[in-house]
Structures are given as C-alpha cells and as structure tokens.
Write an enzyme that holds these catalytic residues in place. Structure first.
Site, mmCIF file in Angstrom:
data_model
loop_
_atom_site.group_PDB
_atom_site.id
_atom_site.type_symbol
_atom_site.label_atom_id
_atom_site.label_comp_id
_atom_site.label_asym_id
_atom_site.label_seq_id
_atom_site.Cartn_x
_atom_site.Cartn_y
_atom_site.Cartn_z
ATOM 1 N N CYS A 134 -0.200 18.350 -3.304
ATOM 2 C CA CYS A 134 0.393 17.378 -2.135
ATOM 3 C C CYS A 134 1.351 18.502 -1.504
ATOM 4 O O CYS A 134 2.361 18.759 -1.944
ATOM 5 C CB CYS A 134 1.250 16.401 -3.010
ATOM 6 S SG CYS A 134 2.047 15.177 -1.841
ATOM 7 N N CYS A 137 4.614 17.018 -0.733
ATOM 8 C CA CYS A 137 5.398 16.529 -1.676
ATOM 9 C C CYS A 137 6.188 18.075 -2.043
ATOM 10 O O CYS A 137 7.412 18.012 -2.195
ATOM 11 C CB CYS A 137 5.000 16.119 -3.020
ATOM 12 S SG CYS A 137 3.905 14.829 -2.814
ATOM 13 N N ASP A 138 5.395 18.990 -1.858
ATOM 14 C CA ASP A 138 5.726 20.231 -2.625
ATOM 15 C C ASP A 138 6.052 21.361 -1.716
ATOM 16 O O ASP A 138 6.639 22.543 -2.115
ATOM 17 C CB ASP A 138 5.081 20.755 -3.843
ATOM 18 C CG ASP A 138 4.864 19.654 -4.922
ATOM 19 O OD1 ASP A 138 5.906 18.847 -5.296
ATOM 20 O OD2 ASP A 138 3.731 19.450 -5.580
HETATM 21 P P1 FAD Z 1 -0.461 5.361 -8.537
HETATM 22 O O1 FAD Z 1 1.195 5.805 -8.683
HETATM 23 O O2 FAD Z 1 -1.464 6.363 -8.678
HETATM 24 O O3 FAD Z 1 -0.551 4.401 -9.625
HETATM 25 C C1 FAD Z 1 -1.706 3.660 -9.697
HETATM 26 C C2 FAD Z 1 -1.806 2.931 -11.089
HETATM 27 O O4 FAD Z 1 -2.809 2.098 -11.483
HETATM 28 C C3 FAD Z 1 -1.425 3.978 -12.182
HETATM 29 O O5 FAD Z 1 -0.198 3.781 -13.032
HETATM 30 C C4 FAD Z 1 -2.807 3.606 -13.102
HETATM 31 O O6 FAD Z 1 -2.650 3.938 -14.581
HETATM 32 C C5 FAD Z 1 -3.099 2.541 -12.542
HETATM 33 N N1 FAD Z 1 -4.693 2.006 -12.681
HETATM 34 C C6 FAD Z 1 -5.456 2.481 -12.164
HETATM 35 N N2 FAD Z 1 -6.673 1.820 -12.208
HETATM 36 C C7 FAD Z 1 -6.411 0.631 -13.228
HETATM 37 C C8 FAD Z 1 -7.004 -0.314 -14.004
HETATM 38 N N3 FAD Z 1 -8.455 -0.373 -13.568
HETATM 39 N N4 FAD Z 1 -6.390 -1.331 -14.616
HETATM 40 C C9 FAD Z 1 -5.094 -1.084 -14.667
HETATM 41 N N5 FAD Z 1 -4.235 -0.206 -14.079
HETATM 42 C C10 FAD Z 1 -4.926 0.762 -13.384
HETATM 43 N N6 FAD Z 1 5.246 11.459 -3.567
HETATM 44 C C11 FAD Z 1 6.236 11.440 -3.242
HETATM 45 O O7 FAD Z 1 6.843 10.478 -2.330
HETATM 46 N N7 FAD Z 1 7.014 12.646 -3.405
HETATM 47 C C12 FAD Z 1 6.703 13.592 -4.243
HETATM 48 O O8 FAD Z 1 7.557 14.741 -4.469
HETATM 49 C C13 FAD Z 1 5.476 13.467 -4.836
HETATM 50 N N8 FAD Z 1 5.237 14.389 -5.840
HETATM 51 C C14 FAD Z 1 3.990 14.348 -6.392
HETATM 52 C C15 FAD Z 1 3.700 15.063 -7.360
HETATM 53 C C16 FAD Z 1 2.500 14.732 -8.049
HETATM 54 C C17 FAD Z 1 2.111 15.678 -9.451
HETATM 55 C C18 FAD Z 1 1.663 13.662 -8.010
HETATM 56 C C19 FAD Z 1 0.372 13.427 -8.729
HETATM 57 C C20 FAD Z 1 2.160 12.836 -7.095
HETATM 58 C C21 FAD Z 1 2.926 13.033 -6.095
HETATM 59 N N9 FAD Z 1 3.453 12.058 -5.034
HETATM 60 C C22 FAD Z 1 4.553 12.332 -4.539
HETATM 61 C C23 FAD Z 1 2.437 11.032 -4.730
HETATM 62 C C24 FAD Z 1 2.756 9.918 -5.558
HETATM 63 O O9 FAD Z 1 2.752 9.875 -6.619
HETATM 64 C C25 FAD Z 1 1.832 8.680 -4.724
HETATM 65 O O10 FAD Z 1 1.609 8.645 -3.567
HETATM 66 C C26 FAD Z 1 2.458 7.405 -5.600
HETATM 67 O O11 FAD Z 1 2.465 7.424 -6.914
HETATM 68 C C27 FAD Z 1 1.240 6.301 -5.162
HETATM 69 O O12 FAD Z 1 1.717 5.212 -5.484
HETATM 70 P P2 FAD Z 1 0.281 4.079 -6.014
HETATM 71 O O13 FAD Z 1 1.252 2.886 -6.699
HETATM 72 O O14 FAD Z 1 -0.203 3.650 -4.962
HETATM 73 O O15 FAD Z 1 -0.510 4.637 -6.987
#
Ligand code: FAD
Ligand code: NAP
Length: 318
Positions: A134, A137-138
C-alpha cells in the site's frame, strides 16, 4: 429475522454496525470470522487516520471500535459466512460455514480484499517492516528515500507514480519488457525521471535485519545476473483478490453486479444492483483502500439500510 446482517468486521463493517444500531435498527448482527478490526490490524504504523495525532499500530487504532458499536446494540457473531442469497421474495438468507442459516431484511457486505504476494524469499518475514502492498499507507515513511516497486500492471505503475512524488527514486521491477498497464500510464512512467525500470527481472530475495529491509535482490531472466537494489522499502503490486465469494450463488453467478475485476458495483449510496443489498469498503469498486474511506462507506451503507428497512415496514412488505 434480522433487520440487517453485516458480513465482515473491519472498519467498514464496524462503522456500518455503529450507524445502523445508533440509527434505530434493532436486530443487527455483524458476522466476522476472526477478531473484529480487519486488515489494518496487520499494520505496525498508521499515521493517516484523522484525529489520531500519534503514529499508532493498527491494533491500537481499532481496539475501541467494537466496544463503541456494542454500546448501541450491535451483536457480533464470530462466524464465517459462506453465502448470501435471496432464494425467494424479499428476504436474504445468510448461510454460515457451520451449515446453519439465518434470514435478514437487508445485508451490507464488508469483506475487504487481499493483495497477492509475489512469493520471493523474505517477502512474508519483512511484511510490515519494509515490504508493503500500500503506497498511500506507507509511502510517506520513505520520503526522500529510494524504494522498489514490483509488478507491471495498472496498480504497480500508478503506485510507482504516486511514490515518485514522495521518494527520491523508484526502481520498477517487472518480469517482462512489456507492461500490462494502460498505454497512457506506461507513457507517464517512462517519462518520469525518478522511475528506473528494471525489466525482465524477477525478485529473488528481500534482505535486512531486525530494523527492517535493507535491500532487494533481483535476477535478470536472460543472463541470470543478480542485481542488488539497496532500498529500505519494497512495494509489491502483483494483483489483488476481492473477497466477493459470499456473493457467489450455487450456479456460479453473483447475487449482484460485479465488475471485470470482481469488485462489487455500487452507487454513491453504496447500493448494489440488488435492492436491500449494500457493499462497503475494499470489496466495492474503485475503493481507495484506506481505513477512513472504508469507515465512511460503512456509515453511508448503514444509512441506506435504515431507509430501506423503514420502507419495507411502511409498505408492509415484510
Ligand atoms: P477489511 O479490513 O479487510 O475487513 C474485512 C473483514 O471481513 C475481515 O476482518 C475479514 O476477516 C472479514 N471477512 C471476510 N470474509 C468473511 C466471511 N466470509 N465471513 C465473515 N467475515 C469475513 N489504511 C489506511 O488508511 N492507513 C494505513 O496506514 C494502512 N495501512 C495498511 C497496512 C497493512 C499491512 C494493510 C494490510 C492495510 C493497510 N491499510 C491502511 C488499508 C486498510 O487496512 C483497509 O483499507 C481497510 O482495512 C479496509 O476495510 P474493510 O472493512 O473494507 O475490509
Ligand atoms: P494485474 O493487472 O494482474 O498485474 C499484476 C502484475 O504483477 C503483472 O504485471 C504481472 O506480470 C505481475 N506479477 C504477477 N505475479 C507476479 C509474481 N509472482 N512476481 C512478479 N510479478 C508478478 O494486477 P493489478 O495491477 O492489481 O490490476 C488488477 C486489475 O485492476 C487489472 O485489470 C487492472 O487493469 C485494473 N486496474 C485498473 C486501474 C485503472 O483503470 N486506473 C487501476 C488499477 C487496477 P505479467 O504482466 O508478466 O503477468
């Protein structure tokens, strides 16, 4: 019968739960297969969430979110959803991987997406300590430093351009001498003096010490020569898997429209093509893949779900 089922408990799902329950929906369950918090809990440094002035870990950022949602009545079930369907009428069926199922009037899918790994030595070991997927992010952590980007698609090239605005030099490592990315993007990359393409080269190993990455070794495909790129940051953009499996029906079709990359098609209110079904966060089309954006999507979708359930009640449709 649930008023609302939320699939996924990352920033999008948790915020959807907060807004839905605080906005008056009473029977709301968030299904999360692991601990709530989502992908950001893998991050060791977050400094771009508004209002948080210190650098925090993703765990620290997320730790109070579930508590805040539960205060307003959100229920969390630690369960994996295997499928969301609408067999007949207006009700959705939420099938869980333990074989049980539950009915819901509306659904918000917040299952995120998963960047692919390239599979070279040290990639996993140094993930979050110099290896990243990302740039937004980084990238800032490498301001005025040199970094490497791996990949030759639209994401790699667009992110290389983004990084070139922050970093002093960007080595773009690609395994072929032709890029998959759109021609206009390729042109901008090739014209950018800060981007140095290293073509027909595959990553062999990222190396470093306890402090993090110190460099990347790549192998030239034709000569077998090993080229050392001494950089503290390596960005891997070799594709992305959208977690859209829960929308896949028994016949292989999707419950709602998805685009050619598998991202859920939504409008500005996070409505999908299926009435009463919303998608929020990294699973939806054109997601900026940031916590603040996912949280905003979750709030937006919940406001839509409240209005939709009210409409069902008003019209005596369920
Ligand atoms: P996610 O956070 O991916 O959550 C999805 C959830 O759904 C997960 O917990 C998963 O377990 C659950 N799930 C999936 N399928 C199922 C299923 N079938 N049944 C039940 N549960 C399920 N963003 C920033 O803004 N700043 C940063 O500095 C930053 N750094 C990052 C660093 C890393 C290492 C990573 C990996 C990401 C980073 N991001 C950052 C990006 C950020 O994490 C994502 O954009 C954000 O988490 C997306 O949120 P979301 O709720 O859409 O999905
Ligand atoms: P992608 O198009 O699949 O590109 C992945 C790149 O990584 C390819 O260049 C591939 O090389 C390389 N690669 C794959 N596995 C590798 C490995 N193990 N080691 C080294 N290199 C590896 O993925 P993407 O760039 O994330 O894009 C996904 C989709 O979203 C695409 O259809 C893209 O067009 C679209 N997208 C569009 C936009 C836009 O329109 N603005 C922006 C971003 C993404 P090869 O080329 O040799 O296969």
């Amino acid at each position: 019968m649930l008023d609302l089922a939320i699939v996924g408990g990352g920033p999008a799902g948790l915020t959807a739960g907060l807004y839905a329950t605080r906005g008056g929906l009473e029977n709301v369950v968030m299904y999360e297969k692991g601990m709530p918090g989502g992908a950001i809990t893998q991050s060791s440094e977050v400094e771009n969430y508004p209002g948080i002035t210190e650098v925090v870990t993703g765990m620290e950022l997320m730790q109070d979110w579930p508590k805040q949602c539960m205060r307003f009545g959100l229920k969390h079930e630690m369960a994996e959803v295997s499928r969301v369907s609408r067999p007949q009428g207006r009700c959705f069926t939420i099938e869980l991987s333990d074989g049980t199922s539950v009915s819901a009037k509306s659904v918000i899918v917040c299952t995120g997406s998963t960047p692919r790994r390239a599979g070279f030595k040290g990639e996993n070991e140094f993930f979050g300590r110099g290896v990243s997927t990302c740039a937004t992010c980084d990238g800032f952590f490498y301001r005025e430093k040199e970094v490497a980007v791996i990949g030759g698609g639209d994401t790699a090239l667009e992110e290389a351009l983004y990084l070139a605005n922050i970093c002093s030099k960007v080595y773009l490592v690609h395994r072929r001498d032709e890029f998959r990315a759109a021609p206009s993007t390729v042109r901008r990359v090739l014209e950018n003096e800060k981007i140095v393409p290293i073509l027909k080269a595959v990553p062999e190993e990222v190396y470093g010490d306890a402090m993090g990455v110190q460099g990347l070794r790549v192998k030239k495909k034709e000569s077998g020569e090993i080229v050392d790129i001494p950089v503290p940051g390596v960005f891997v953009f070799v594709g992305n898997d959208v977690n859209n499996q829960v929308l896949k029906q028994a016949d292989g079709s999707f419950l709602c429209d998805v685009n050619e990359w598998g991202e859920v098609v939504v409008d500005l209110a996070m409505r999908t093509s299926e009435e009463g079904l919303f998608a929020a966060g990294d699973v939806r089309m054109m997601a900026p893949k940031q916590v603040v954006c996912a949280a905003g999507d979750g709030a937006n979708a919940a406001i839509g779900a409240i209005a939709y359930v009210e409409y069902l009640h008003r019209e005596n449709l369920c």
